[in-house]
Each structure stands twice: as structure tokens, then as C-alpha cells.
Design a protein around this motif. Structure first.
Motif, PDB file in Angstrom:
ATOM      1  N   TYR A  73      14.588  35.937   6.447  1.00 45.61           N
ATOM      2  CA  TYR A  73      13.685  35.704   5.317  1.00 45.61           C
ATOM      3  C   TYR A  73      13.199  34.260   5.344  1.00 45.61           C
ATOM      4  O   TYR A  73      13.957  33.346   5.675  1.00 45.61           O
ATOM      5  N   VAL A  74      11.948  34.076   4.964  1.00 42.31           N
ATOM      6  CA  VAL A  74      11.362  32.743   4.816  1.00 42.31           C
ATOM      7  C   VAL A  74      11.009  32.562   3.346  1.00 42.31           C
ATOM      8  O   VAL A  74      10.409  33.447   2.726  1.00 42.31           O
ATOM      9  N   GLY A  75      11.402  31.436   2.778  1.00 35.04           N
ATOM     10  CA  GLY A  75      11.062  31.121   1.394  1.00 35.04           C
ATOM     11  C   GLY A  75      10.232  29.857   1.325  1.00 35.04           C
ATOM     12  O   GLY A  75      10.429  28.931   2.116  1.00 35.04           O
ATOM     13  N   ALA A  81      -1.900  27.677  -8.500  1.00 36.64           N
ATOM     14  CA  ALA A  81      -1.838  26.706  -9.599  1.00 36.64           C
ATOM     15  C   ALA A  81      -0.457  26.622 -10.224  1.00 36.64           C
ATOM     16  O   ALA A  81      -0.008  25.539 -10.622  1.00 36.64           O
ATOM     17  N   ALA A  82       0.271  27.757 -10.301  1.00 33.62           N
ATOM     18  CA  ALA A  82       1.589  27.773 -10.931  1.00 33.62           C
ATOM     19  C   ALA A  82       2.698  27.380  -9.960  1.00 33.62           C
ATOM     20  O   ALA A  82       3.815  27.114 -10.385  1.00 33.62           O
ATOM     21  N   HIS A  83       2.409  27.385  -8.657  1.00 36.61           N
ATOM     22  CA  HIS A  83       3.394  27.077  -7.619  1.00 36.61           C
ATOM     23  C   HIS A  83       4.602  28.013  -7.692  1.00 36.61           C
ATOM     24  O   HIS A  83       5.748  27.597  -7.826  1.00 36.61           O
ATOM     25  N   ASN A  84       4.297  29.309  -7.598  1.00 36.70           N
ATOM     26  CA  ASN A  84       5.357  30.316  -7.587  1.00 36.70           C
ATOM     27  C   ASN A  84       6.188  30.231  -6.312  1.00 36.70           C
ATOM     28  O   ASN A  84       5.682  29.870  -5.245  1.00 36.70           O
ATOM     29  N   LEU A  85       7.461  30.596  -6.438  1.00 34.80           N
ATOM     30  CA  LEU A  85       8.303  30.760  -5.263  1.00 34.80           C
ATOM     31  C   LEU A  85       7.903  32.042  -4.544  1.00 34.80           C
ATOM     32  O   LEU A  85       7.473  33.013  -5.178  1.00 34.80           O
ATOM     33  N   ASN A  86       8.039  32.042  -3.224  1.00 34.60           N
ATOM     34  CA  ASN A  86       7.653  33.198  -2.415  1.00 34.60           C
ATOM     35  C   ASN A  86       8.728  33.505  -1.385  1.00 34.60           C
ATOM     36  O   ASN A  86       9.444  32.609  -0.924  1.00 34.60           O
ATOM     37  N   LEU A  87       8.797  34.771  -0.971  1.00 34.15           N
ATOM     38  CA  LEU A  87       9.670  35.210   0.110  1.00 34.15           C
ATOM     39  C   LEU A  87       8.878  36.145   1.017  1.00 34.15           C
ATOM     40  O   LEU A  87       8.005  36.890   0.549  1.00 34.15           O
ATOM     41  N   MET A  88       9.182  36.111   2.301  1.00 40.52           N
ATOM     42  CA  MET A  88       8.648  37.092   3.240  1.00 40.52           C
ATOM     43  C   MET A  88       9.622  37.228   4.395  1.00 40.52           C
ATOM     44  O   MET A  88      10.459  36.358   4.633  1.00 40.52           O
ATOM     45  N   THR A  89       9.527  38.337   5.110  1.00 48.26           N
ATOM     46  CA  THR A  89      10.404  38.556   6.260  1.00 48.26           C
ATOM     47  C   THR A  89       9.734  38.039   7.530  1.00 48.26           C
ATOM     48  O   THR A  89       8.514  37.886   7.598  1.00 48.26           O
ATOM     49  N   GLN A 101       6.132  38.167  -0.867  1.00 47.00           N
ATOM     50  CA  GLN A 101       6.638  38.632  -2.153  1.00 47.00           C
ATOM     51  C   GLN A 101       6.623  37.446  -3.115  1.00 47.00           C
ATOM     52  O   GLN A 101       7.409  36.513  -2.981  1.00 47.00           O
ATOM     53  N   VAL A 102       5.700  37.482  -4.073  1.00 49.36           N
ATOM     54  CA  VAL A 102       5.575  36.388  -5.031  1.00 49.36           C
ATOM     55  C   VAL A 102       6.611  36.584  -6.129  1.00 49.36           C
ATOM     56  O   VAL A 102       6.667  37.635  -6.770  1.00 49.36           O
ATOM     57  N   LEU A 103       7.441  35.580  -6.351  1.00 47.99           N
ATOM     58  CA  LEU A 103       8.455  35.641  -7.401  1.00 47.99           C
ATOM     59  C   LEU A 103       7.887  35.129  -8.721  1.00 47.99           C
ATOM     60  O   LEU A 103       6.910  34.373  -8.745  1.00 47.99           O
ATOM     61  N   THR A 104       8.496  35.541  -9.803  1.00 42.56           N
ATOM     62  CA  THR A 104       7.999  35.126 -11.120  1.00 42.56           C
ATOM     63  C   THR A 104       8.351  33.674 -11.439  1.00 42.56           C
ATOM     64  O   THR A 104       7.701  33.047 -12.276  1.00 42.56           O
ATOM     65  N   ASP A 105       9.353  33.153 -10.766  1.00 37.93           N
ATOM     66  CA  ASP A 105       9.774  31.779 -11.045  1.00 37.93           C
ATOM     67  C   ASP A 105       8.880  30.772 -10.329  1.00 37.93           C
ATOM     68  O   ASP A 105       8.380  31.036  -9.231  1.00 37.93           O
ATOM     69  N   THR A 107       7.970  26.337  -9.533  1.00 41.01           N
ATOM     70  CA  THR A 107       8.576  25.029  -9.317  1.00 41.01           C
ATOM     71  C   THR A 107       7.482  23.974  -9.287  1.00 41.01           C
ATOM     72  O   THR A 107       6.332  24.247  -9.658  1.00 41.01           O
ATOM     73  N   LEU A 108       7.815  22.790  -8.843  1.00 41.73           N
ATOM     74  CA  LEU A 108       6.873  21.679  -8.819  1.00 41.73           C
ATOM     75  C   LEU A 108       6.320  21.470  -7.410  1.00 41.73           C
ATOM     76  O   LEU A 108       6.956  21.842  -6.416  1.00 41.73           O
ATOM     77  N   VAL A 109       5.179  20.846  -7.311  1.00 40.93           N
ATOM     78  CA  VAL A 109       4.572  20.553  -6.013  1.00 40.93           C
ATOM     79  C   VAL A 109       5.522  19.702  -5.185  1.00 40.93           C
ATOM     80  O   VAL A 109       6.109  18.730  -5.674  1.00 40.93           O
ATOM     81  N   GLY A 110       5.691  20.095  -3.930  1.00 44.47           N
ATOM     82  CA  GLY A 110       6.543  19.341  -3.022  1.00 44.47           C
ATOM     83  C   GLY A 110       8.014  19.678  -3.108  1.00 44.47           C
ATOM     84  O   GLY A 110       8.817  19.148  -2.332  1.00 44.47           O
ATOM     85  N   GLN A 111       8.398  20.568  -4.016  1.00 45.85           N
ATOM     86  CA  GLN A 111       9.812  20.913  -4.201  1.00 45.85           C
ATOM     87  C   GLN A 111      10.037  22.372  -3.800  1.00 45.85           C
ATOM     88  O   GLN A 111       9.776  23.288  -4.574  1.00 45.85           O
ATOM     89  N   GLY A 112      10.490  22.576  -2.576  1.00 52.02           N
ATOM     90  CA  GLY A 112      10.687  23.926  -2.077  1.00 52.02           C
ATOM     91  C   GLY A 112      12.011  24.514  -2.501  1.00 52.02           C
ATOM     92  O   GLY A 112      12.912  23.820  -2.977  1.00 52.02           O
ATOM     93  N   PRO A 113      12.183  25.829  -2.310  1.00 47.14           N
ATOM     94  CA  PRO A 113      13.442  26.482  -2.666  1.00 47.14           C
ATOM     95  C   PRO A 113      14.499  26.257  -1.588  1.00 47.14           C
ATOM     96  O   PRO A 113      14.218  25.753  -0.501  1.00 47.14           O
ATOM     97  N   SER A 114      15.730  26.634  -1.905  1.00 45.07           N
ATOM     98  CA  SER A 114      16.826  26.661  -0.949  1.00 45.07           C
ATOM     99  C   SER A 114      17.351  28.084  -0.899  1.00 45.07           C
ATOM    100  O   SER A 114      17.418  28.763  -1.931  1.00 45.07           O
TER     101      SER A 114
END
Length: 329
Positions: A73-75, A81-89, A101-105, A107-114
Motif C-alpha cells: 500500500y502507498v499512502g 483543497a482539503a488535503h485528504n489522506l489517500n491510499l492505493m495499492t 482510495q480517498v480517506l475522510t480524514d 491533514t496539513l500541506v507538507g505533512q504526510g501520513p505514516s
């Protein structure tokens, strides 16, 4: 005739002696230079990447990779505009990506998920738009909404890091006071008391489980912004020992992964403040990165590693595309 032969032998012998006097010192000098180059960490100019698989997705931060249920998975943080978190295989056999896959949560610009797999679940850690730290579990039954979402009281201006180690889920972050923090959970939902270390960070920390230890990487706040490595020992969690300051520098978080050997080593990917080219190497406990490689790939953010085999990064093309490549160190 015999005199001519003797003269010819003398000339040949003299030539061999002269050749030895010239070639041997030159050979020794070259060998010496090669050893110095390896020891001081000068980077090779080769690019140890299979040509990048460029997705159609755009990122506003560093992407990350993790394996869950046998699938990669890649996140990433979307550029909407909202900078939603995303996932894809990602399928490495044909270098293809699944749909986003766009998640409902958000974040801020430049701040990626873990991302991290913990007890057969895929966990996501991220920085909320209110600067609070969050952890949630990917739910295949309802993939757009993270399950068991935990919003902590802890706040930061930088994205947190997640790692699974020693039967616990580790969350690490830079506090709003600039200090390093670590908090753990045995179930991914309830987190214990935080440990705050006397270590000033420039940006987000990075975590890599290595044998019996958890390695914590960060960038110091000095003028050069050197990369620092601390070793977390579950038998002595209040102290990160030893602390190693690397000769390499960066003003962005570094990407780290296990080196695939029993020793507490780690593979590392980073870029400097002045050069957007991605650099790769192996941390083996000394102040110099071993087997350093200077790649042709560039990124505006952090390059991230998974399992020491794959690297993902945001491209410097106009779309800031999400890229994945295979690392050969």
C-alpha cells in the motif's frame, strides 16, 4: 649475436624495473584513494533504482509504503483543497497502481501520513488540521473511514512517525516545544504516558526497528542540521543510547528501513537542504553513511523506504506525482 641477445635482455629487465617503479606506486595510490573514498562516505554517481513507476496521483507531502495482507500500500497527502489522506495499492510484478482510495480524514500541506502493520492491521498515523496527533486503522469493509480512530491530546507542527516493535505500536513526534517524544500502545487504541527526551528536533522523527532495538532518526537544530541517530532499548527506555551524529545533513525527515541483517543497522534515504537529489546508503553505527549513492531522482519532500527494497517519493514534476522504485544497495 650473443651480445645482442644479452643487450636485449638487459633492456627488457630495465623496462620491467622502470615499469614497476612507476606502475606500482600509481596502483597503490589508486587503491588508497578507493579506500579513502569508501571510508569518508563520498557518494557514487550511479542510480540503483529500477526505472520509477510514476502514478497518476499527486502528493503535497512525502508518500509512504507498507505491506498489508500480502499487498503493498502507498499512502500520501492529496493536493486537493482539503488535503485528504489517500491510499492505493502497488503491484511490483507489473509496476502498476490501483485506484486511489480517498480517506475522510485530512491533514496539513507538507505533512504526510505514516503507515505500519501491527497485529495484522494496517495503522495510519497523521497530523490533524488542528495540529493534534491521530491514529486510525484501515478498514477494508469501509475503506474511506479509518476505524478505531484515536485523537490524542498531544499536538505538533509536524507529522508523527509510527513503528511496530517489541509487541508494541510506537508513536513518535516533535512536540510544539521542539523536543522528541515517544508513546507506545499494546493494542493500537490505548496509549501510555509519553517519554520526552532532551533532544531538539528540526522536524519529524523517523523510526526503524533493527534487531533488538528501535532506531530513532532526526535532524538537529544546529546550523548544519546534521542527522542524528538514537537507539531505543526497551530495557532502558528513558535513554537513547548511543547517540550518533552523522556527517550527513538534511532539513527534512529521512526515510529509513531495516537493513536486512542481524546487526542494528538501517537503510537510509535523504536529500540535503540545497540539493533535491535523493541519496541512499546504510547506517552501521558510525558517523559516516556506508555505501552512499547519489541518485538521479529528485523530490521536494522526504524519500521513504519500505523493507529496504522499495522507495517512494514525490516527484519534482509539475503534478508532484507519486513514484515508486526498487532500491539496489
Amino acid at each position: 649475436m650473443l651480445s645482442n641477445v644479452a643487450n636485449m635482455k638487459g633492456i627488457a629487465k630495465h623496462a620491467v624495473l622502470v615499469g614497476c617503479r612507476v606502475v606500482l606506486p600509481l596502483l597503490l595510490a589508486l587503491l588508497s584513494l578507493s579506500f579513502v573514498t569508501a571510508g569518508t562516505g563520498h557518494a557514487s554517481s550511479s542510480a540503483p533504482l529500477i526505472p520509477a513507476a510514476v502514478s497518476r496521483q499527486s502528493a503535497d507531502a512525502a508518500p509512504v509504503m507498507e505491506q498489508f495482507n500480502g499487498t503493498l500500500y502507498v499512502g500520501w497527502t492529496g493536493r486537493n483543497a482539503a488535503h485528504n489522506l489517500n491510499l492505493m495499492t502497488y503491484n511490483p510484478s507489473n509496476s502498476s497502481f490501483g485506484p486511489a482510495q480517498v480517506l475522510t480524514d485530512t491533514t496539513l500541506v507538507g505533512q504526510g501520513p505514516s503507515l505500519v502493520t501491527f497485529y495484522n492491521n494496517l495503522y495510519v498515523g497523521w497530523l490533524g488540521t488542528n495540529h493534534q496527533l491521530n491514529v486510525g486503522r484501515y478498514n477494508m469493509a469501509n475503506p474511506s473511514v479509518l476505524a478505531n480512530k484515536v485523537t490524542l491530546r498531544e499536538t505538533s507542527n509536524n507529522a508523527p512517525a509510527l513503528a511496530a516493535f517489541n509487541g508494541r505500536l510506537f508513536l513518535s513526534w516533535r512536540g510544539t516545544d521542539g523536543q522528541l517524544n515517544i508513546m507506545t500502545s499494546v493494542d493500537g487504541s490505548s496509549f501510555g504516558s509519553k517519554i520526552t527526551y532532551n533532544a531538539a528536533l528540526r522536524t519529524s522523527p523517523s523510526l526503524a526497528a533493527a534487531n533488538m532495538y528501535l532506531l530513532v532518526f532526526w535532524e538537529d537544530t544546529g546550523a548544519n542540521s546534521n542527522i542524528v541517530v538514537g537507539r531505543y532499548d526497551p530495557q532502558n527506555p528513558l535513554n537513547l543510547n548511543p547517540l550518533v551524529t552523522l556527517a550527513s545533513t538534511s532539513q527534512l525527515p529521512v526515510g529509513v528501513a531495516q537493513a536486512g541483517v542481524p546487526a542494528p543497522d538501517a537503510r537510509i534515504a535523504w536529500r540535503t537542504a540545497s540539493d533535491s537529489h535523493i541519496r541512499l546508503g546504510i547506517y552501521e553505527g558510525s558517523s559516516f553513511i556506508q555505501n552512499p549513492v547519489y541518485t538521479t531522482q529528485t523530490t521536494p519532500y522526504t524519500p521513504n523506504l519500505f523493507d529496504g527494497v522499495y522507495m517512494c517519493w514525490t516527484g519534482t514534476d509539475g503534478a508532484q506525482s507519486v513514484n515508486v522504485g526498487t532500491v539496489h544497495l
